[in-house]
Enzyme design. Structure first.
Site, short mmCIF file in Angstrom:
data_model
loop_
_atom_site.label_atom_id
_atom_site.label_comp_id
_atom_site.label_asym_id
_atom_site.label_seq_id
_atom_site.Cartn_x
_atom_site.Cartn_y
_atom_site.Cartn_z
N ASP A 118 0.86 -1.19 0.00
CA ASP A 118 0.00 0.00 0.00
C ASP A 118 0.89 1.24 0.00
OD1 ASP A 118 -1.79 2.10 0.60
OD2 ASP A 118 -3.08 0.75 1.73
N TYR A 193 -1.41 -8.67 -8.56
CA TYR A 193 -1.40 -7.27 -8.96
C TYR A 193 -0.47 -7.04 -10.14
CZ TYR A 193 -4.03 -5.49 -4.92
OH TYR A 193 -5.01 -5.20 -4.01
#
Length: 215
Positions: A118, A193
């Site tokens: 993140d 991802y």
């Protein structure tokens, strides 16, 4: 990212306590005993749905891997993937990265992977970034001398911040790529991802940073 609630997740994790280790503090300094060998141990902080760590374990059977994930609703996806394999060199931990030094002893870990962490882009959230100095100190406390961090992201801002953070902390930058998939790097294992972002043509940034024994 909004996480979908999975009310069955907690029970599923508890039913697979051989793979998602409960009360991991009891293994501090004794993780090789759990694996039953003296192979190096690599950890992934923020293992997500597990594609990377399982792929790495398949590729490197003489390395033990521990995937760390805070969210129950995410780690169960990694657990489901792991149960479909016969791998004996992977375990998962449902813990917070802030607790690493309570789980692992000094010189117990050989490498830390940070994949698509993140970015916490707001300045007031800087201390939450997994490449912030306080986290680098935690990794140093559990890594062997000259242990390494391998970091991948699609976020250029976080990558630039992390390079500066590594350098200011005194880490040696070994390998660095601003476009991993168009480099000569071999053996890359993609995360979920990474597959998504690279399919859109976004460059993937990667760096290997090594702690230096300057004492």
């Amino acid at each position: 990212m909004r996480l979908r609630n999975k009310p069955w997740a907690k029970e599923y994790i508890e039913d697979n306590c051989d793979l998602v280790i409960p009360n991991p503090q009891q293994y501090k300094g004794k993780w090789n005993e759990l694996f039953g060998n003296d192979h190096p141990i690599h950890i992934e902080v923020g293992t997500g749905k597990g594609q990377f760590i399982i792929g790495m374990a398949e590729q490197n059977p003489t390395i033990n891997y521990i995937g760390i994930e805070l969210f129950e609703s995410v780690i169960v996806e990694a657990l489901k993937k792991l149960k479909e394999t016969n791998l004996e060199n992977v375990r998962l931990l449902n813990i917070n990265a802030n607790d690493l030094t309570e789980i692992f002893s000094k010189n117990e870990i050989n490498c830390v992977y940070l994949n698509f962490s993140d970015p916490w882009p707001k300045s007031r959230h800087e201390k939450r970034r997994l490449t912030y100095a306080s986290f680098l100190k935690k990794y140093e406390e559990i890594l062997v001398e000259e242990g390494e961090i391998h970091f991948k992201t699609d976020n250029q801002g976080l990558f630039e911040y992390s390079l500066k953070s590594f350098s200011q902390y005194g880490l040696l930058l070994k390998f660095l790529s601003l476009d991993l998939h168009n480099s000569d790097f071999e053996g890359n294992v993609m995360t979920e991802y990474e597959e998504k972002f690279s399919a859109k043509g976004q460059p993937i940034f990667r760096v290997e940073a090594k702690y230096q024994n300057v004492k």
